[in-house]
Design an enzyme around this catalytic site. Structure first.
Site, short mmCIF file in Angstrom:
data_model
loop_
_atom_site.label_atom_id
_atom_site.label_comp_id
_atom_site.label_asym_id
_atom_site.label_seq_id
_atom_site.Cartn_x
_atom_site.Cartn_y
_atom_site.Cartn_z
N GLY A 71 0.80 -1.21 0.00
CA GLY A 71 0.00 0.00 0.00
C GLY A 71 0.83 1.26 0.00
N GLY A 138 -3.43 -2.81 5.33
CA GLY A 138 -2.12 -3.03 4.75
C GLY A 138 -1.44 -4.18 5.46
N CYS A 167 -3.88 6.56 0.97
CA CYS A 167 -3.67 5.30 0.26
C CYS A 167 -3.33 5.52 -1.21
CB CYS A 167 -4.86 4.38 0.42
SG CYS A 167 -5.23 4.01 2.16
#
Length: 203
Positions: A71, A138, A167
């Site tokens: 991520g 994540g 993100c």
């Protein structure tokens, strides 16, 4: 199959907690009980291993830590419920995509208990309410075992999210449980989240 051990860590600094997850994963063996760590962090941005630094839009007085999860960039701070999942996926018999789906469903189920409709998005892992992100996910998988986990925005200052592309998505809206009308405290939500996560992990 072994139960899941829940640990309540309170508010803890990010770096030693990350190191503790790595250490736990490195020394665990086939008999080690899976754990969920519930905690909060002081203000910190974390950037995933393939994360792009340009997603930090403004240099403000919040540290940025480059870490080993997947991520992009996200924010952690007081009033956010963080759950780290230290799970032996090989033993449980499912992979990382299935774990992500089960984590998302645990949050969706928690919010549904409070009559808040939430959903997942195929293009952006996490949980969303009316298009705004309420939980970020994540993970890192090493030797078939997971660490890192999810962060549920509960009752916090959301301003630091405005200084990043959450993100990696420009102008992504974020929300929190308080703003959806949920009166439960972060501590209460942590307890409920742990129960839902345990149920979905042990299905």
């Amino acid at each position: 199959m072994a139960d899941v051990l829940i640990r309540h860590l309170g508010q803890v600094d990010y770096l030693p907690t990350w190191q503790a997850m790595q250490d736990f994963t490195a020394r665990r063996d086939a008999a080690t009980t899976d754990e969920i760590w519930l905690l909060q962090h002081p203000p910190v941005y974390t950037l995933g291993q393939a994360g792009k630094p340009e997603h930090l839009l403004d240099d403000i007085d919040i540290p940025l830590v480059r870490i080993d999860r997947g991520g992009q960039i996200t924010y952690h701070g007081p009033g956010q419920v963080v759950a780290y999942l230290l799970v032996d996926l090989k033993r449980r018999g499912f992979g990382v995509r299935e774990l992500v789906s089960r984590m998302e469903q645990a949050v969706i189920d928690l919010l549904a208990e409070h009559d808040v409709r939430a959903e997942r998005r195929a293009d952006a892992p996490g949980v969303y309410v009316a298009g705004a992100k309420i939980a970020a996910l994540g993970l890192r998988i090493k030797h078939g075992c997971s660490y890192h986990g999810l962060a549920l925005n509960a009752d916090m200052d959301l301003t630091p999210f405005s200084h990043i592309n959450p993100c990696g998505y420009p102008a992504m809206a974020v929300t929190q449980t308080r703003d959806t009308g949920i009166a439960a405290t972060p501590a209460e939500l942590a307890e409920t989240l742990a129960a839902h996560l345990t149920r979905h992990i042990t299905l």
